[in-house]
Design a protein around this motif. Structure first.
Motif, PDB file in Angstrom:
ATOM      1  N   MET A 244      18.820 -39.269 -35.572  1.00  0.00           N
ATOM      2  CA  MET A 244      19.667 -40.448 -35.748  1.00  0.00           C
ATOM      3  C   MET A 244      19.120 -41.251 -36.972  1.00  0.00           C
ATOM      4  O   MET A 244      19.591 -41.819 -37.765  1.00  0.00           O
ATOM      5  CB  MET A 244      19.793 -41.233 -34.391  1.00  0.00           C
ATOM      6  N   LYS A 245      17.665 -41.486 -36.890  1.00  0.00           N
ATOM      7  CA  LYS A 245      17.009 -42.257 -37.389  1.00  0.00           C
ATOM      8  C   LYS A 245      17.164 -41.675 -38.982  1.00  0.00           C
ATOM      9  O   LYS A 245      17.383 -42.581 -40.084  1.00  0.00           O
ATOM     10  CB  LYS A 245      15.539 -42.370 -37.359  1.00  0.00           C
ATOM     11  N   GLY A 246      17.151 -40.385 -39.120  1.00  0.00           N
ATOM     12  CA  GLY A 246      17.078 -39.847 -40.262  1.00  0.00           C
ATOM     13  C   GLY A 246      18.540 -39.745 -41.052  1.00  0.00           C
ATOM     14  O   GLY A 246      18.673 -40.292 -42.272  1.00  0.00           O
ATOM     15  N   MET A 247      19.306 -40.024 -40.338  1.00  0.00           N
ATOM     16  CA  MET A 247      21.072 -40.153 -40.631  1.00  0.00           C
ATOM     17  C   MET A 247      21.108 -41.619 -41.261  1.00  0.00           C
ATOM     18  O   MET A 247      21.848 -41.685 -42.091  1.00  0.00           O
ATOM     19  CB  MET A 247      22.038 -39.738 -39.713  1.00  0.00           C
ATOM     20  N   GLU A 248      20.285 -42.456 -40.016  1.00  0.00           N
ATOM     21  CA  GLU A 248      20.788 -43.878 -40.462  1.00  0.00           C
ATOM     22  C   GLU A 248      20.160 -44.160 -41.852  1.00  0.00           C
ATOM     23  O   GLU A 248      20.591 -44.897 -42.865  1.00  0.00           O
ATOM     24  CB  GLU A 248      19.709 -44.723 -39.545  1.00  0.00           C
ATOM     25  N   ALA A 346       8.116 -37.367 -50.068  1.00  0.00           N
ATOM     26  CA  ALA A 346       9.001 -36.920 -49.371  1.00  0.00           C
ATOM     27  C   ALA A 346       8.420 -36.629 -47.902  1.00  0.00           C
ATOM     28  O   ALA A 346       8.767 -37.048 -46.861  1.00  0.00           O
ATOM     29  CB  ALA A 346       9.799 -35.798 -49.613  1.00  0.00           C
ATOM     30  N   GLY A 347       7.206 -36.096 -47.923  1.00  0.00           N
ATOM     31  CA  GLY A 347       6.638 -35.565 -46.747  1.00  0.00           C
ATOM     32  C   GLY A 347       6.184 -37.153 -46.043  1.00  0.00           C
ATOM     33  O   GLY A 347       6.035 -37.300 -44.832  1.00  0.00           O
ATOM     34  N   TYR A 348       5.717 -38.108 -46.657  1.00  0.00           N
ATOM     35  CA  TYR A 348       5.434 -39.286 -46.196  1.00  0.00           C
ATOM     36  C   TYR A 348       6.605 -40.052 -45.658  1.00  0.00           C
ATOM     37  O   TYR A 348       6.356 -40.512 -44.504  1.00  0.00           O
ATOM     38  CB  TYR A 348       4.549 -40.130 -47.298  1.00  0.00           C
ATOM     39  N   ASP A 349       7.544 -40.051 -46.497  1.00  0.00           N
ATOM     40  CA  ASP A 349       9.169 -40.707 -45.818  1.00  0.00           C
ATOM     41  C   ASP A 349       9.118 -39.685 -44.427  1.00  0.00           C
ATOM     42  O   ASP A 349       9.692 -40.421 -43.324  1.00  0.00           O
ATOM     43  CB  ASP A 349      10.077 -40.311 -46.899  1.00  0.00           C
ATOM     44  N   PHE A 350       9.255 -38.671 -44.530  1.00  0.00           N
ATOM     45  CA  PHE A 350       9.257 -37.844 -43.352  1.00  0.00           C
ATOM     46  C   PHE A 350       8.503 -38.329 -42.230  1.00  0.00           C
ATOM     47  O   PHE A 350       8.890 -38.449 -41.095  1.00  0.00           O
ATOM     48  CB  PHE A 350       9.156 -36.230 -43.625  1.00  0.00           C
ATOM     49  N   LEU A 351       7.085 -38.355 -42.463  1.00  0.00           N
ATOM     50  CA  LEU A 351       6.185 -38.996 -41.291  1.00  0.00           C
ATOM     51  C   LEU A 351       6.664 -40.119 -40.646  1.00  0.00           C
ATOM     52  O   LEU A 351       6.489 -40.599 -39.678  1.00  0.00           O
ATOM     53  CB  LEU A 351       4.784 -38.898 -41.907  1.00  0.00           C
TER      54      LEU A 351
END
Ligand code: ATP
Ligand code: MG
Length: 407
Positions: A244-248, A346-351
């Protein structure tokens, strides 16, 4: 364009999402034109025109960077009624390539609100099917019998969800009803088409609503089965929170005009299956970095059976996943190298998302935030017990002094 076709003696209408969105006061994503001119006749009218498609030819008229699609009226006659239309496979339309009249063209469209024709002759909107009323009431209603229409083309279920999410419309009960059982038909849709539809669902600015509705109608399980299984199996809250956070996050970026990449989005959607498989492999004795690599490969291989994510996205997705383990173990020197890794950002944003969802400590995410600010991870030992692990193995001294401008 409409005038040019009209002046050349043809009928020409604006149709579909262009009319719908204009009537709603929204900016149309693209414009579709229909005409009684054949594709070859359309090409005769426009110099900047290319014909595409083999079976059913469409004209693409180019205006600078814009392309307007011009289709010739098509009919949807009863299956088997003409030799040209050998179109049935378990009720699924394989081709609908018979030219027709506007009255016939209306009937092959999906929803009433998508079947409005703007008529350049008298600036009127032609509505054969009650589309204007449905537009006013915010209702998505399929033309014809819903079971049949979903059987002809199961993607219409995903389109229903997408328009409901995007326009805030409600799906008419009769169209809503068969979705849960007809969802199985999506298995027969080519994975490439489901990839295109997934992008439209999740990169159209209303990913959160799309995701929720897909889950509600049990359609998400049809296109992301492994993720769906993982999310249904409630061990913690964070997997669903993470998605959900990823979609938001994606929706916010789109609303701010920032770029979004499908790789990040699919990496988010498939993370829970990857995380679980990795844990299993590690429990079986495999080293972490190898396990996450293998799990990523397996999850992607399973997913592309349903939604064919191109390699140009699966490669960065896997890099994002592989980075997670390394980001969780920041050693002073390794961190500096990691900051320069190609997918670091991107890896950091993912973290960060994982931290937001409560899967990893916020402290870890903060550590990497500071590390970037200083670009001096070696002198940021604030994270207790993470940055200062004892080193094993060889120690190397740097021969060259560090250049100060290496960011
Ligand atoms: P948007 O472009 O905003 O996503 P749209 O309604 O224009 O929405 P398109 O995919 O561009 O959607 O299709 C244009 C029109 O073609 C639709 O409005 C509809 O009338 C018709 N159409 C598209 N896909 C289907 C389908 N699967 N079944 C029946 N009609 C369809
Ligand atoms: Mg359109």
């Amino acid at each position: 364009m409409l005038y040019r076709l009209k002046n050349a003696g043809f009928q020409a209408y604006l149709v579909g999402g262009g009319v719908r969105d204009l009537l709603l006061g929204r900016e149309p994503k693209d414009f579709d034109v229909v005409t009684n001119a054949s594709p070859e006749q359309v090409r005769g009218v426009f110099r900047n025109c290319r014909l595409i498609g083999r079976r059913f030819r469409l004209a693409h008229v180019h205006f600078g960077s814009e392309i307007i699609e011009v289709a010739t009226f098509r009919s949807m006659q009863d299956v088997g009624s003409t030799a040209e239309r050998s179109s049935e496979h378990n009720g699924m339309l394989l081709r609908d390539n018979v030219y027709g009249t506007i009255e016939e063209d209306v009937l092959r469209r999906d929803f009433t609100v998508n079947a409005l024709y703007y008529n350049i002759d008298d600036f009127s909107v032609i509505d054969y099917v009650g589309g204007l009323q449905d537009l006013e009431q915010g209702t998505l209603r399929l033309l014809g019998e819903p079971h049949t229409r979903y059987r002809e083309d199961p993607v219409r279920m995903l389109r229903a969800v997408r328009f409901a999410a995007k326009l805030g419309f409600k799906i008419d009960q009769a169209c809503e009803h068969p979705m849960r059982e007809s969802g199985a038909l999506l298995a027969g849709v080519p994975a490439a088409r489901l990839f295109d539809e997934s992008l439209k669902l999740f990169m159209g600015g209303t990913a959160v609503q799309s995701f929720e509705k897909l889950r509600h109608y049990d359609l998400f399980s049809r296109i992301f089965p492994e993720t769906d299984r993982c999310l249904s199996y409630q061990e913690h809250e964070f997997p669903i929170t993470f998605v959900m956070k990823g979609m938001e996050n994606t929706d916010i970026r789109i609303s701010e005009g920032k770029p979004v990449t499908p790789a990040f989005l699919f990496a988010v959607l498939l993370w829970e299956p990857v995380r679980r498989r990795t844990a299993l492999l590690v429990a079986g004795g495999m080293p972490m970095s190898l396990a996450i690599h293998q799990a990523g490969g397996e999850v992607v291989a399973g997913q592309i059976q349903h939604v064919s994510i191109p390699r140009r996205y699966t490669m960065p997705m896997r890099e994002i996943w592989n980075l997670q383990h390394r980001l969780e173990n920041p050693g002073a020197k390794r961190s500096r190298r990691l900051l320069a890794a190609p997918r670091f950002r991107a890896g950091y944003d993912f973290l960060l998302l994982r931290a937001l969802a409560g899967e990893v400590d916020q402290e870890l995410a903060d550590w990497w935030t500071r590390a970037q600010e200083n670009n001096e991870p070696a002198r940021s030992p604030e994270l207790p017990g993470v940055g200062d692990k004892p080193r094993r193995g060889r120690r190397r001294r740097r021969k060259r002094p560090e250049s100060s401008g290496d960011r």
